[in-house]
Design a protein around this motif. Sequence first.
Motif, PDB file in Angstrom:
ATOM      1  N   ASP A  87       0.826  -1.213   0.000  1.00  0.00           N
ATOM      2  CA  ASP A  87       0.000   0.000   0.000  1.00  0.00           C
ATOM      3  C   ASP A  87       0.858   1.260   0.000  1.00  0.00           C
ATOM      4  OD1 ASP A  87      -2.429  -1.240  -0.108  1.00  0.00           O
ATOM      5  OD2 ASP A  87      -2.830  -1.108   2.040  1.00  0.00           O
ATOM      6  N   MET A  90       2.450   1.677  -3.440  1.00  0.00           N
ATOM      7  CA  MET A  90       1.410   2.104  -4.385  1.00  0.00           C
ATOM      8  C   MET A  90       0.992   3.558  -4.151  1.00  0.00           C
ATOM      9  SD  MET A  90       0.438   0.170  -6.786  1.00  0.00           S
ATOM     10  CE  MET A  90      -0.941   1.253  -7.158  1.00  0.00           C
ATOM     11  N   ARG A  91       0.972   3.936  -2.880  1.00  0.00           N
ATOM     12  CA  ARG A  91       0.577   5.296  -2.528  1.00  0.00           C
ATOM     13  C   ARG A  91       1.507   6.314  -3.203  1.00  0.00           C
ATOM     14  NH1 ARG A  91       0.395   9.049   2.273  1.00  0.00           N
ATOM     15  NH2 ARG A  91       2.393   8.305   3.043  1.00  0.00           N
ATOM     16  N   TRP A  92       2.782   6.018  -3.202  1.00  0.00           N
ATOM     17  CA  TRP A  92       3.732   6.944  -3.820  1.00  0.00           C
ATOM     18  C   TRP A  92       3.702   6.849  -5.338  1.00  0.00           C
ATOM     19  CZ3 TRP A  92       5.476  11.045  -1.411  1.00  0.00           C
ATOM     20  CH2 TRP A  92       5.432  11.036  -0.013  1.00  0.00           C
ATOM     21  N   LEU A  94       0.997   6.351  -7.063  1.00  0.00           N
ATOM     22  CA  LEU A  94      -0.188   7.126  -7.433  1.00  0.00           C
ATOM     23  C   LEU A  94       0.060   8.620  -7.273  1.00  0.00           C
ATOM     24  CD1 LEU A  94      -2.685   4.660  -5.858  1.00  0.00           C
ATOM     25  CD2 LEU A  94      -2.938   5.524  -8.187  1.00  0.00           C
ATOM     26  N   TRP A  95       0.675   8.975  -6.177  1.00  0.00           N
ATOM     27  CA  TRP A  95       0.988  10.386  -5.945  1.00  0.00           C
ATOM     28  C   TRP A  95       1.879  10.916  -7.063  1.00  0.00           C
ATOM     29  CZ3 TRP A  95       5.682  12.945  -4.938  1.00  0.00           C
ATOM     30  CH2 TRP A  95       5.541  14.280  -4.543  1.00  0.00           C
ATOM     31  N   LYS A  99       0.652  14.032  -8.965  1.00  0.00           N
ATOM     32  CA  LYS A  99       1.212  15.303  -8.534  1.00  0.00           C
ATOM     33  C   LYS A  99       2.624  15.606  -9.021  1.00  0.00           C
ATOM     34  CE  LYS A  99      -2.417  16.761  -6.462  1.00  0.00           C
ATOM     35  NZ  LYS A  99      -2.751  17.059  -5.091  1.00  0.00           N
ATOM     36  N   VAL A 137       6.625  18.320  -0.751  1.00  0.00           N
ATOM     37  CA  VAL A 137       6.178  17.065  -0.140  1.00  0.00           C
ATOM     38  C   VAL A 137       7.282  16.011  -0.236  1.00  0.00           C
ATOM     39  CG1 VAL A 137       4.550  15.122  -0.393  1.00  0.00           C
ATOM     40  CG2 VAL A 137       3.709  17.482  -0.516  1.00  0.00           C
TER      41      VAL A 137
ATOM     42  N   ARG B  41      -3.944  21.468   4.151  1.00  0.00           N
ATOM     43  CA  ARG B  41      -2.506  21.764   4.111  1.00  0.00           C
ATOM     44  C   ARG B  41      -1.969  22.238   5.459  1.00  0.00           C
ATOM     45  NH1 ARG B  41      -0.175  22.608  -1.586  1.00  0.00           N
ATOM     46  NH2 ARG B  41      -1.552  21.250  -2.738  1.00  0.00           N
ATOM     47  N   ARG B  46      -1.358  17.439   8.013  1.00  0.00           N
ATOM     48  CA  ARG B  46      -0.190  16.761   7.440  1.00  0.00           C
ATOM     49  C   ARG B  46       0.357  15.681   8.376  1.00  0.00           C
ATOM     50  NH1 ARG B  46       1.703  18.753   2.334  1.00  0.00           N
ATOM     51  NH2 ARG B  46       1.298  20.953   2.061  1.00  0.00           N
ATOM     52  N   ASN B  49      -1.784  13.023   6.879  1.00  0.00           N
ATOM     53  CA  ASN B  49      -1.341  12.735   5.511  1.00  0.00           C
ATOM     54  C   ASN B  49      -0.360  13.809   5.053  1.00  0.00           C
ATOM     55  OD1 ASN B  49      -0.962  11.961   2.883  1.00  0.00           O
ATOM     56  ND2 ASN B  49      -2.995  12.596   2.179  1.00  0.00           N
ATOM     57  N   GLU B  50       0.900  13.419   4.981  1.00  0.00           N
ATOM     58  CA  GLU B  50       1.951  14.387   4.618  1.00  0.00           C
ATOM     59  C   GLU B  50       1.754  14.965   3.221  1.00  0.00           C
ATOM     60  OE1 GLU B  50       4.189  10.448   4.308  1.00  0.00           O
ATOM     61  OE2 GLU B  50       5.718  11.990   4.312  1.00  0.00           O
ATOM     62  N   MET B  51       0.937  14.277   2.404  1.00  0.00           N
ATOM     63  CA  MET B  51       0.686  14.783   1.061  1.00  0.00           C
ATOM     64  C   MET B  51      -0.283  15.977   1.067  1.00  0.00           C
ATOM     65  SD  MET B  51       0.412  11.044  -0.771  1.00  0.00           S
ATOM     66  CE  MET B  51       1.870   9.997  -1.016  1.00  0.00           C
ATOM     67  N   GLU B  53      -3.588  16.095   1.343  1.00  0.00           N
ATOM     68  CA  GLU B  53      -4.716  15.853   0.440  1.00  0.00           C
ATOM     69  C   GLU B  53      -5.790  14.996   1.102  1.00  0.00           C
ATOM     70  OE1 GLU B  53      -2.045  15.292  -3.655  1.00  0.00           O
ATOM     71  OE2 GLU B  53      -2.729  13.539  -2.560  1.00  0.00           O
ATOM     72  N   LEU B  64      -4.976   5.222   5.551  1.00  0.00           N
ATOM     73  CA  LEU B  64      -4.643   5.109   4.131  1.00  0.00           C
ATOM     74  C   LEU B  64      -4.932   6.425   3.432  1.00  0.00           C
ATOM     75  CD1 LEU B  64      -6.355   1.662   3.288  1.00  0.00           C
ATOM     76  CD2 LEU B  64      -3.924   2.052   3.758  1.00  0.00           C
ATOM     77  N   SER B  65      -4.047   6.800   2.512  1.00  0.00           N
ATOM     78  CA  SER B  65      -4.373   7.936   1.651  1.00  0.00           C
ATOM     79  C   SER B  65      -4.177   7.526   0.204  1.00  0.00           C
ATOM     80  CB  SER B  65      -3.537   9.169   1.994  1.00  0.00           C
ATOM     81  OG  SER B  65      -2.233   9.063   1.462  1.00  0.00           O
ATOM     82  N   GLN B  66      -4.596   8.409  -0.688  1.00  0.00           N
ATOM     83  CA  GLN B  66      -4.721   8.178  -2.128  1.00  0.00           C
ATOM     84  C   GLN B  66      -6.013   7.388  -2.390  1.00  0.00           C
ATOM     85  OE1 GLN B  66      -2.952   9.377  -4.790  1.00  0.00           O
ATOM     86  NE2 GLN B  66      -1.699  10.597  -3.399  1.00  0.00           N
ATOM     87  N   ILE B  69      -5.880   3.698  -3.404  1.00  0.00           N
ATOM     88  CA  ILE B  69      -5.457   2.777  -2.341  1.00  0.00           C
ATOM     89  C   ILE B  69      -6.654   2.446  -1.446  1.00  0.00           C
ATOM     90  CG2 ILE B  69      -3.983   2.520  -0.296  1.00  0.00           C
ATOM     91  CD1 ILE B  69      -2.315   2.577  -2.780  1.00  0.00           C
TER      92      ILE B  69
END
Lengths: 213, 213
Positions: A87, A90-92, A94-95, A99, A137, B41, B46, B49-51, B53, B64-66, B69
């Motif tokens: 996960d 995959m998260r990175w 997708l990011w 982005k 980020v 932001r 963060r 989720n450091e992204m 988002e 989980l983020s994205q 995922i």
Amino acid sequence: MTAELFCFGESGNAYKAALTLELSGYDWSPVFVDFFNGEARSPAFREINEMGEVPVFREDGLTLSQSAIIQLHVAKKTGKFLGRDRDEVMRWLLWDNHKMSGQAGTTRFLMNFIPPEKRPEQVIGFLQGRMKAAYKVLDARLSGRKWLADDVPTIADFACCGYLYYPEPFGFARADWPHIDAWLDRIAGLPGWKHPYDLMPGHPSDRAPKEDK
Amino acid sequence: MTAELFCFGESGNAYKAALTLELSGYDWSPVFVDFFNGEARSPAFREINEMGEVPVFREDGLTLSQSAIIQLHVAKKTGKFLGRDRDEVMRWLLWDNHKMSGQAGTTRFLMNFIPPEKRPEQVIGFLQGRMKAAYKVLDARLSGRKWLADDVPTIADFACCGYLYYPEPFGFARADWPHIDAWLDRIAGLPGWKHPYDLMPGHPSDRAPKEDK
């Protein structure tokens, strides 16, 4: 059978797949796609990939598109660079698609591969602003850690670096982002690493004579 | 324990996760993120989720983020909407992140959620051109088939439709794309389907009084 990767040197998205194949010691060879003469969007190429994009991977009747899918396929098959937490990897990926590379590839194209008088300056400025948020980020993530998604290199690293070794200007200066800078050196230090223009056929200079005519 | 989804009504990326949760009959509840006042932001967010988002999914200590995922997690856990060919489903999730939602979300934001005098018209025109190329791929894909990645609905459908039900203009007219149009009706006909503004808290009208001041 040697696997084929449809690609061209200027494509950072193709580079992600090519680098993964190369660092994994995969038996592969590049197939040049003449993107700058429209081949990727031709009906013949859309028969291979309806999305009209490189990279495309072919091996033993299997056809895969989207760089992350190819990266995952190679990592699963070789057992290399897959990381422990799928996960997180995959998260990175997708990011990156959303982005990082999405902005970087477009900006680099607009700044380098169209006639200067046609450059949409407002678009370039806008995309550079979005990229800056992405670099922030990425740099923060790499502060205090060596690799993006594990304590060893994974395909997430080979995705997010996709456009960052290219010499053409697009608004990214390594010196501004020390953690990204050190991480790019770490990736480039992996055994077998190659620069995109050394790994895939096609280089901006191939088109120079036309511009001189 | 009820799962939490950090989201807000205007986010098509959050909608993909929310729709997947809802159609799967998952036990979930939305947690409003005040994006328009910068919450996504903020340092506090963060930490989650450091992204910076949405969406973010939390359940039993798992974060989980994205959106993709989260969609994959829910589909695997419930056994619903996962499709038979994981690579094909993932291929459309990645394409969506890169070519569809990435452009659509930004364009909709620029056209609707910033003061009219600040709208970067060249950027909007550029992004609309890129979206048109994406709609073309999507419409062609849906010609002669009901669902994107299988002969049943999958999370790929719930990703690519993420921004397409919103009423705010961003350069997408359903009437121009008959196969996309029919497919959106099919998705909206699934038991339990809800419009983004009915599924998640937050609506453009919430901010109207401020603009009237």
